[in-house]
Design a protein around this motif. Sequence first.
Motif: not given
Length: 198
Positions: A42-44, A53-54, A68-73, A102-106
Amino acid sequence: MHALVTPGGPLIFAFHGTGGDEHQFAPLVRRLWPGAGLVAPRGAVSEHGMNRYFRRTGEGVYDMEDLARRTEEMIAFIRGHLVAGTPAFAFGYSNGANILAAVSFAAPGLFERIALLHPLIPWTPAPQPGLAGRQVLLTGGRNDPITPPGHTEALAGWYRAQGAQAELVLHEGGHELREGEIAALARHFDTTTQGAEP
């Protein structure tokens, strides 16, 4: 979070759209892949009571630091739920597609295949050679008021430029999901196929 791991089946990660929750795609996953496990975070972030999600400051205007922060989380969350020896696939709709992109980019190697349903990435990501050979499905509506089809086509082109096998499926409607997209999603996660050619 909804989590159900089924021994021997693939593991599906499902990311909801704005205002959805971890249950949004559970019936769809059970219908398309009855033997699959499901992880649905679930998005935070709450936007006027709607799960996301962000953060964003307007339609298509993202808080990039928060993203960026949510992606790392999210990357850490995903890594904590992968199961050794079990193929993992992921799909997201709208805001869920954006966090998955964004996850796939990182971290391009987390999933064997991903599907981005009505994504909106309003910037050009940095090159990501780790996406070479990855199978990506992108879908959208030609009359989508939230995600203009030109953005979806540009994102598909970006994935192809990284060497990914990107398939683009557009319907004549708007931001809603249609059965043609669902059928394309089912085909995309069918491990007996080799995926679309770029």
